[in-house]
Design an enzyme around this catalytic site. Sequence first.
Site, PDB file in Angstrom:
ATOM      1  N   LYS A  50      41.861  40.846  43.616  1.00  0.00           N
ATOM      2  CA  LYS A  50      42.851  41.233  44.623  1.00  0.00           C
ATOM      3  C   LYS A  50      42.714  42.737  44.849  1.00  0.00           C
ATOM      4  O   LYS A  50      43.462  43.521  44.297  1.00  0.00           O
ATOM      5  CB  LYS A  50      44.267  40.887  44.162  1.00  0.00           C
ATOM      6  CG  LYS A  50      44.460  39.443  43.710  1.00  0.00           C
ATOM      7  CD  LYS A  50      45.815  39.260  43.035  1.00  0.00           C
ATOM      8  CE  LYS A  50      45.954  37.885  42.452  1.00  0.00           C
ATOM      9  NZ  LYS A  50      45.109  37.664  41.260  1.00  0.00           N
ATOM     10  N   ASP A  83      37.475  52.735  53.912  1.00  0.00           N
ATOM     11  CA  ASP A  83      36.487  53.795  54.172  1.00  0.00           C
ATOM     12  C   ASP A  83      35.703  54.179  52.920  1.00  0.00           C
ATOM     13  O   ASP A  83      35.261  55.335  52.782  1.00  0.00           O
ATOM     14  CB  ASP A  83      37.163  55.039  54.759  1.00  0.00           C
ATOM     15  CG  ASP A  83      37.615  54.822  56.199  1.00  0.00           C
ATOM     16  OD1 ASP A  83      37.081  53.922  56.858  1.00  0.00           O
ATOM     17  OD2 ASP A  83      38.524  55.539  56.651  1.00  0.00           O
ATOM     18  N   HIS A 115      39.278  35.423  41.873  1.00  0.00           N
ATOM     19  CA  HIS A 115      40.676  35.813  41.675  1.00  0.00           C
ATOM     20  C   HIS A 115      40.932  37.299  41.878  1.00  0.00           C
ATOM     21  O   HIS A 115      42.050  37.773  41.629  1.00  0.00           O
ATOM     22  CB  HIS A 115      41.121  35.392  40.258  1.00  0.00           C
ATOM     23  CG  HIS A 115      42.558  35.055  40.151  1.00  0.00           C
ATOM     24  ND1 HIS A 115      43.431  35.748  39.338  1.00  0.00           N
ATOM     25  CD2 HIS A 115      43.308  34.099  40.758  1.00  0.00           C
ATOM     26  CE1 HIS A 115      44.646  35.232  39.437  1.00  0.00           C
ATOM     27  NE2 HIS A 115      44.605  34.237  40.295  1.00  0.00           N
TER      28      HIS A 115
END
Length: 222
Positions: free
Chosen positions: A158, A163, A156
């Site tokens: 996100k 870089d 779950h």
Amino acid sequence: MGAAGGPGRAGVALGLALGSAGLVLVLALAAWRRRRRPMREVLFFPSLPSCTEGLLAQAAGPEAAARPCPCPLPQRDCSLSRLLRLLLSARRSLDLCLFSFSNPQLGRAVQLLHRRGVRVRVITDEQYMGLRGSQIGFLRHAGIQVRHDQDTGYMHHKFAIVDQRILITGSLNWTTQAIQNNRENLLVMEDAEYVKPFLDEFERIWEEYNPINYKFFSRDSK
């Protein structure tokens, strides 16, 4: 003697002073750059309706940028366009750890980075990667590395890391529904003390979800 034979003591002293001042200025400028305020930004959704075709076309190259844009929406700064710019700023790597990824504009941006030579890695949820409209299949077809869970719970997370120095995280799923309709947020930060734990978490999950560990059949099956 000083006037006839050279700059004299006063001139030498002045030259040394100016040289020292220049060195101090260079060192001060370098210190200021090191101490510059790291990037910190908050993006809120839903994003204003906006055309992102021009932004993606510019990233694709001069030939694509020269084509007329068919989109009737206005080109303006909005949360989606700012997110796209952050992603397209990647020069070396982009690590994505996303529960759901179905927005086509973001999918195109990730594929453009891959074609540019940026190392892209994606971790996603096994149950949501196969839903209709998911971008995961397109990313895999483009040759981008994708790994997923095989657990009973959801993967779950996100977050994205650009870089290895810019963290993008928040409530937003990378879906058109969330971007256009939901009350969501993203926090963008460049602070190393916060970026590093997310880098460590990504690497830990990446190794845990190595395909050699996948089990496609139940241990009880015969």
